[in-house]
Design a protein around this motif. Structure first.
Motif, mmCIF file in Angstrom:
data_model
loop_
_atom_site.group_PDB
_atom_site.id
_atom_site.type_symbol
_atom_site.label_atom_id
_atom_site.label_comp_id
_atom_site.label_asym_id
_atom_site.label_seq_id
_atom_site.Cartn_x
_atom_site.Cartn_y
_atom_site.Cartn_z
ATOM 1 N N ARG A 35 38.633 32.022 34.538
ATOM 2 C CA ARG A 35 39.877 32.194 33.791
ATOM 3 C C ARG A 35 41.059 32.169 34.743
ATOM 4 N N ILE A 36 41.737 31.031 34.748
ATOM 5 C CA ILE A 36 42.910 30.836 35.595
ATOM 6 C C ILE A 36 44.030 30.290 34.728
ATOM 7 N N SER A 37 45.185 30.919 34.808
ATOM 8 C CA SER A 37 46.381 30.408 34.136
ATOM 9 C C SER A 37 47.220 29.709 35.195
ATOM 10 N N ALA A 38 47.673 28.499 34.880
ATOM 11 C CA ALA A 38 48.478 27.754 35.854
ATOM 12 C C ALA A 38 49.519 26.920 35.136
ATOM 13 N N VAL A 40 53.316 24.526 36.153
ATOM 14 C CA VAL A 40 54.297 24.037 37.113
ATOM 15 C C VAL A 40 55.532 23.661 36.317
ATOM 16 N N GLU A 41 56.650 24.304 36.627
ATOM 17 C CA GLU A 41 57.932 23.994 35.978
ATOM 18 C C GLU A 41 58.900 23.582 37.061
ATOM 19 N N GLY A 42 59.275 22.304 37.038
ATOM 20 C CA GLY A 42 60.136 21.787 38.097
ATOM 21 C C GLY A 42 59.394 21.832 39.411
ATOM 22 N N GLU A 43 59.900 22.612 40.344
ATOM 23 C CA GLU A 43 59.255 22.763 41.657
ATOM 24 C C GLU A 43 58.565 24.115 41.804
ATOM 25 N N THR A 44 58.449 24.864 40.699
ATOM 26 C CA THR A 44 57.916 26.221 40.762
ATOM 27 C C THR A 44 56.494 26.296 40.206
ATOM 28 N N VAL A 45 55.593 26.853 40.996
ATOM 29 C CA VAL A 45 54.200 27.063 40.598
ATOM 30 C C VAL A 45 54.011 28.532 40.247
ATOM 31 N N GLU A 46 53.380 28.770 39.093
ATOM 32 C CA GLU A 46 52.980 30.119 38.700
ATOM 33 C C GLU A 46 51.535 30.033 38.232
ATOM 34 N N ALA A 47 50.652 30.696 38.954
ATOM 35 C CA ALA A 47 49.239 30.715 38.576
ATOM 36 C C ALA A 47 48.696 32.119 38.770
ATOM 37 N N TYR A 48 47.629 32.398 38.025
ATOM 38 C CA TYR A 48 46.995 33.712 38.126
ATOM 39 C C TYR A 48 45.498 33.550 37.925
ATOM 40 N N ASP A 49 44.733 34.050 38.874
ATOM 41 C CA ASP A 49 43.277 34.067 38.789
ATOM 42 C C ASP A 49 42.890 35.394 38.152
ATOM 43 N N HIS A 50 42.573 35.359 36.856
ATOM 44 C CA HIS A 50 42.284 36.579 36.101
ATOM 45 C C HIS A 50 41.015 37.279 36.595
ATOM 46 N N SER A 51 40.027 36.507 37.041
ATOM 47 C CA SER A 51 38.771 37.119 37.470
ATOM 48 C C SER A 51 38.927 37.892 38.778
ATOM 49 N N ARG A 52 39.840 37.474 39.632
ATOM 50 C CA ARG A 52 40.038 38.146 40.916
ATOM 51 C C ARG A 52 41.322 38.967 40.970
ATOM 52 N N GLY A 53 42.203 38.781 39.973
ATOM 53 C CA GLY A 53 43.450 39.533 39.927
ATOM 54 C C GLY A 53 44.462 39.101 40.969
#
Length: 118
Positions: A35-38, A40-53
């Protein structure tokens, strides 16, 4: 690159190429969903690995930081291919994105890894 970073890199690469967010990664080498949320908006990356926090955030191409690995990851897109470098493991990678399928070549072990994002 370490086994936990690969699905995050695959999700970010797919989000970068396809221009849409993802919330799940099937790691075919580990036979399971990660479970990873990822996004990319413009030049900005936002991701989160839910299993590892762990968060993975920052600006492309060289300012993305994997908080769990305490390392920067560089991403460069050319068409449907994303190349980069994981500074913590000191390994290059190349991710080829075809829709929701990502084939990641990790130069560290010199192996291909397959992922499906959704």
């Amino acid at each position: 690159m370490n086994v936990h970073a690969r699905p995050v890199v695959a999700a970010v690469a797919a989000a970068l190429v396809n221009g849409r967010p993802y919330t799940n990664v099937l790691d075919h080498s580990r036979t399971g969903n990660v479970r990873i949320s990822a996004k990319v908006e413009g030049e900005t990356v936002e991701a989160y690995d839910h299993s590892r926090g762990h968060h993975v955030t920052g600006a492309l191409p060289n300012g993305v930081y994997h908080h769990g690995d305490a390392a920067h990851i560089a991403f460069t897109r050319v068409g449907d291919t994303v190349t980069g470098y994981h500074h913590g493991d000191q390994t290059h990678f190349e991710a080829k994105v075809k829709g929701g399928e990502v084939t990641l070549f990790d130069h560290g072990p010199s192996q291909h890894f397959k992922f499906t994002v959704g």
